[in-house]
Design a protein around this motif. Structure first.
Motif, PDB file in Angstrom:
ATOM      1  N   LYS A 101      -2.680   4.180 -19.799  1.00 14.42           N
ATOM      2  CA  LYS A 101      -3.205   4.712 -18.535  1.00 14.42           C
ATOM      3  C   LYS A 101      -3.881   3.565 -17.795  1.00 14.42           C
ATOM      4  CE  LYS A 101      -6.397   8.019 -16.601  1.00 14.42           C
ATOM      5  NZ  LYS A 101      -7.531   8.867 -16.912  1.00 14.42           N
ATOM      6  N   ASP A 102      -5.162   3.371 -18.030  1.00  5.94           N
ATOM      7  CA  ASP A 102      -5.887   2.296 -17.348  1.00  5.94           C
ATOM      8  C   ASP A 102      -5.417   0.911 -17.781  1.00  5.94           C
ATOM      9  OD1 ASP A 102      -7.365   4.239 -16.074  1.00  5.94           O
ATOM     10  OD2 ASP A 102      -8.981   4.187 -17.551  1.00  5.94           O
ATOM     11  N   SER A 103      -4.877   0.790 -18.988  1.00  8.83           N
ATOM     12  CA  SER A 103      -4.426  -0.511 -19.478  1.00  8.83           C
ATOM     13  C   SER A 103      -3.125  -0.971 -18.821  1.00  8.83           C
ATOM     14  CB  SER A 103      -4.285  -0.494 -21.001  1.00  8.83           C
ATOM     15  OG  SER A 103      -3.331   0.460 -21.386  1.00  8.83           O
ATOM     16  N   ILE A 104      -2.579  -0.173 -17.913  1.00 11.64           N
ATOM     17  CA  ILE A 104      -1.367  -0.599 -17.185  1.00 11.64           C
ATOM     18  C   ILE A 104      -1.653  -1.865 -16.382  1.00 11.64           C
ATOM     19  CG2 ILE A 104      -1.762   0.798 -15.112  1.00 11.64           C
ATOM     20  CD1 ILE A 104       1.635   0.152 -16.807  1.00 11.64           C
ATOM     21  N   THR A 105      -2.908  -2.115 -16.064  1.00  8.32           N
ATOM     22  CA  THR A 105      -3.270  -3.306 -15.285  1.00  8.32           C
ATOM     23  C   THR A 105      -2.972  -4.598 -16.032  1.00  8.32           C
ATOM     24  OG1 THR A 105      -5.546  -3.194 -16.104  1.00  8.32           O
ATOM     25  CG2 THR A 105      -5.069  -2.083 -14.003  1.00  8.32           C
ATOM     26  N   ARG A 106      -2.761  -4.517 -17.344  1.00 13.23           N
ATOM     27  CA  ARG A 106      -2.416  -5.718 -18.124  1.00 13.23           C
ATOM     28  C   ARG A 106      -0.955  -6.117 -17.985  1.00 13.23           C
ATOM     29  NH1 ARG A 106      -4.112  -4.628 -24.070  1.00 13.23           N
ATOM     30  NH2 ARG A 106      -2.894  -2.802 -23.605  1.00 13.23           N
ATOM     31  N   TYR A 107      -0.137  -5.220 -17.464  1.00 13.73           N
ATOM     32  CA  TYR A 107       1.300  -5.465 -17.400  1.00 13.73           C
ATOM     33  C   TYR A 107       1.729  -5.797 -15.970  1.00 13.73           C
ATOM     34  CZ  TYR A 107       1.274  -3.121 -21.938  1.00 13.73           C
ATOM     35  OH  TYR A 107       1.020  -2.770 -23.233  1.00 13.73           O
ATOM     36  N   PRO A 108       2.522  -6.855 -15.784  1.00 11.05           N
ATOM     37  CA  PRO A 108       3.000  -7.201 -14.436  1.00 11.05           C
ATOM     38  C   PRO A 108       3.885  -6.118 -13.811  1.00 11.05           C
ATOM     39  CG  PRO A 108       3.392  -9.008 -15.984  1.00 11.05           C
ATOM     40  CD  PRO A 108       2.920  -7.843 -16.777  1.00 11.05           C
ATOM     41  N   ILE A 109       4.453  -5.244 -14.631  1.00 13.82           N
ATOM     42  CA  ILE A 109       5.333  -4.193 -14.143  1.00 13.82           C
ATOM     43  C   ILE A 109       4.575  -3.198 -13.247  1.00 13.82           C
ATOM     44  CG2 ILE A 109       5.046  -2.569 -16.042  1.00 13.82           C
ATOM     45  CD1 ILE A 109       8.084  -2.186 -15.996  1.00 13.82           C
ATOM     46  N   ARG A 110       3.249  -3.199 -13.322  1.00 10.23           N
ATOM     47  CA  ARG A 110       2.438  -2.264 -12.536  1.00 10.23           C
ATOM     48  C   ARG A 110       2.709  -2.397 -11.042  1.00 10.23           C
ATOM     49  NH1 ARG A 110      -0.643  -6.570 -13.397  1.00 10.23           N
ATOM     50  NH2 ARG A 110      -1.818  -7.437 -11.656  1.00 10.23           N
ATOM     51  N   GLU A 111       3.094  -3.590 -10.594  1.00  7.58           N
ATOM     52  CA  GLU A 111       3.355  -3.826  -9.173  1.00  7.58           C
ATOM     53  C   GLU A 111       4.618  -3.120  -8.697  1.00  7.58           C
ATOM     54  OE1 GLU A 111       3.528  -8.044  -9.118  1.00  7.58           O
ATOM     55  OE2 GLU A 111       1.396  -8.273  -9.567  1.00  7.58           O
ATOM     56  N   LEU A 112       5.495  -2.738  -9.609  1.00  4.66           N
ATOM     57  CA  LEU A 112       6.757  -2.105  -9.246  1.00  4.66           C
ATOM     58  C   LEU A 112       6.760  -0.597  -9.479  1.00  4.66           C
ATOM     59  CD1 LEU A 112       9.104  -4.787 -10.812  1.00  4.66           C
ATOM     60  CD2 LEU A 112       8.433  -4.557  -8.425  1.00  4.66           C
ATOM     61  N   ASP A 114       5.782   3.220  -8.919  1.00  2.00           N
ATOM     62  CA  ASP A 114       5.305   4.101  -7.855  1.00  2.00           C
ATOM     63  C   ASP A 114       4.431   5.221  -8.406  1.00  2.00           C
ATOM     64  OD1 ASP A 114       6.733   2.826  -5.656  1.00  2.00           O
ATOM     65  OD2 ASP A 114       8.539   3.560  -6.646  1.00  2.00           O
ATOM     66  N   TYR A 115       4.780   5.744  -9.580  1.00  2.00           N
ATOM     67  CA  TYR A 115       4.008   6.810 -10.219  1.00  2.00           C
ATOM     68  C   TYR A 115       3.839   6.507 -11.698  1.00  2.00           C
ATOM     69  CZ  TYR A 115       4.657   9.853  -6.159  1.00  2.00           C
ATOM     70  OH  TYR A 115       4.646  10.386  -4.901  1.00  2.00           O
ATOM     71  N   LEU A 116       2.626   6.702 -12.197  1.00  2.00           N
ATOM     72  CA  LEU A 116       2.329   6.615 -13.622  1.00  2.00           C
ATOM     73  C   LEU A 116       1.916   8.007 -14.071  1.00  2.00           C
ATOM     74  CD1 LEU A 116       1.662   5.159 -16.307  1.00  2.00           C
ATOM     75  CD2 LEU A 116      -0.606   4.731 -15.376  1.00  2.00           C
ATOM     76  N   VAL A 117       2.628   8.544 -15.061  1.00  2.00           N
ATOM     77  CA  VAL A 117       2.315   9.857 -15.619  1.00  2.00           C
ATOM     78  C   VAL A 117       1.887   9.619 -17.061  1.00  2.00           C
ATOM     79  CG1 VAL A 117       3.171  12.162 -16.144  1.00  2.00           C
ATOM     80  CG2 VAL A 117       4.053  10.938 -14.139  1.00  2.00           C
ATOM     81  N   ALA A 118       0.584   9.781 -17.329  1.00  2.00           N
ATOM     82  CA  ALA A 118       0.040   9.528 -18.659  1.00  2.00           C
ATOM     83  C   ALA A 118      -0.217  10.859 -19.349  1.00  2.00           C
ATOM     84  CB  ALA A 118      -1.254   8.721 -18.553  1.00  2.00           C
ATOM     85  N   ASP A 130      -2.319  12.908 -16.612  1.00  2.00           N
ATOM     86  CA  ASP A 130      -2.880  12.185 -15.473  1.00  2.00           C
ATOM     87  C   ASP A 130      -1.725  11.611 -14.679  1.00  2.00           C
ATOM     88  OD1 ASP A 130      -5.802  12.295 -15.989  1.00  2.00           O
ATOM     89  OD2 ASP A 130      -5.230  11.255 -17.833  1.00  2.00           O
ATOM     90  N   VAL A 131      -1.667  11.951 -13.396  1.00  2.00           N
ATOM     91  CA  VAL A 131      -0.624  11.440 -12.517  1.00  2.00           C
ATOM     92  C   VAL A 131      -1.295  10.504 -11.520  1.00  2.00           C
ATOM     93  CG1 VAL A 131       1.216  12.022 -10.917  1.00  2.00           C
ATOM     94  CG2 VAL A 131       0.641  13.593 -12.755  1.00  2.00           C
ATOM     95  N   ILE A 132      -0.813   9.278 -11.487  1.00  2.00           N
ATOM     96  CA  ILE A 132      -1.403   8.252 -10.633  1.00  2.00           C
ATOM     97  C   ILE A 132      -0.316   7.676  -9.740  1.00  2.00           C
ATOM     98  CG2 ILE A 132      -2.600   6.034 -10.624  1.00  2.00           C
ATOM     99  CD1 ILE A 132      -3.550   6.818 -13.523  1.00  2.00           C
ATOM    100  N   ARG A 133      -0.549   7.687  -8.441  1.00  2.00           N
ATOM    101  CA  ARG A 133       0.395   7.072  -7.508  1.00  2.00           C
ATOM    102  C   ARG A 133      -0.110   5.669  -7.211  1.00  2.00           C
ATOM    103  NH1 ARG A 133       1.573   6.937  -1.878  1.00  2.00           N
ATOM    104  NH2 ARG A 133      -0.234   8.190  -1.376  1.00  2.00           N
ATOM    105  N   LEU A 134       0.781   4.701  -7.378  1.00  2.00           N
ATOM    106  CA  LEU A 134       0.440   3.294  -7.196  1.00  2.00           C
ATOM    107  C   LEU A 134       1.196   2.702  -6.008  1.00  2.00           C
ATOM    108  CD1 LEU A 134       0.814   2.278 -10.935  1.00  2.00           C
ATOM    109  CD2 LEU A 134      -1.326   2.563  -9.740  1.00  2.00           C
ATOM    110  N   GLU A 135       0.566   1.779  -5.341  1.00  2.00           N
ATOM    111  CA  GLU A 135       1.225   0.964  -4.322  1.00  2.00           C
ATOM    112  C   GLU A 135       0.817  -0.478  -4.570  1.00  2.00           C
ATOM    113  OE1 GLU A 135       0.398   2.285  -0.359  1.00  2.00           O
ATOM    114  OE2 GLU A 135       1.401   4.216  -0.664  1.00  2.00           O
ATOM    115  N   ASN A 136       1.793  -1.334  -4.836  1.00  2.00           N
ATOM    116  CA  ASN A 136       1.556  -2.750  -5.134  1.00  2.00           C
ATOM    117  C   ASN A 136       0.563  -2.941  -6.278  1.00  2.00           C
ATOM    118  OD1 ASN A 136       3.300  -3.571  -3.039  1.00  2.00           O
ATOM    119  ND2 ASN A 136       1.663  -3.237  -1.561  1.00  2.00           N
TER     120      ASN A 136
END
Length: 149
Positions: A101-112, A114-118, A130-136
């Motif tokens: 979930k929050d540890s997605i920030t360690r992975y460069p793939i986070r920039e690509l 659009d949605y993280l469903v944990a 937990d559904v998180i919408r990401l942009e960049n």
């Protein structure tokens, strides 16, 4: 937000925490809209028609299902990152069995993504999604769903 994901036509969705039921729901919904789906392999049964193969070999599919993208070697993750950049117009479902979930920030793939469903099954008899919408790589919107067992 869960319904928004089912209605997507393109984008990258990452499901973590062994949320097989959610991944199955999305693949079934997308296959009903006559989407051609390519999977590396299926860790569960899907109702619609899917093709099994490597996503790097074919480019004529609408939906791609890739298993355990974060658990791969560094070279494989870099290859996947380049492939995701080239296929932003496709609908890509990444399915990771480990919980991120929050540890997605360690992975460069986070920039690509659009949605993280944990997905997480709690020990006190409920499931948490937990559904998180990401942009960049940055959180734009977040919502938590809880279901009692």
């Amino acid at each position: 937000m869960l319904k928004e994901i089912a209605e997507l036509n393109s984008g990258v969705v990452l499901i973590t925490g062994d949320g097989k039921r959610l991944a199955k729901i999305y693949l079934d919904a997308w296959s009903k809209r006559t989407k051609a789906i390519l999977v590396e392999y299926l860790p569960f049964q899907v109702d619609g028609e899917v093709y099994i193969g490597s996503p790097y070999e074919g480019r004529d599919f609408d939906v791609y299902f890739i298993v355990n993208p974060l658990s791969r070697s560094k070279a494989e993750r870099e290859k996947l990152h380049r492939w995701l950049e080239q296929n932003r117009d496709k609908l890509i479902l990444l399915y990771e069995t480990k919980y991120v979930k929050d540890s997605i920030t360690r992975y460069p793939i986070r920039e690509l993504i659009d949605y993280l469903v944990a997905y997480k099954r709690e020990t006190v008899g409920f499931e948490r999604v937990d559904v998180i919408r990401l942009e960049n790589g940055r959180v734009v919107e977040s919502k938590t769903y809880i279901r009692r067992s």
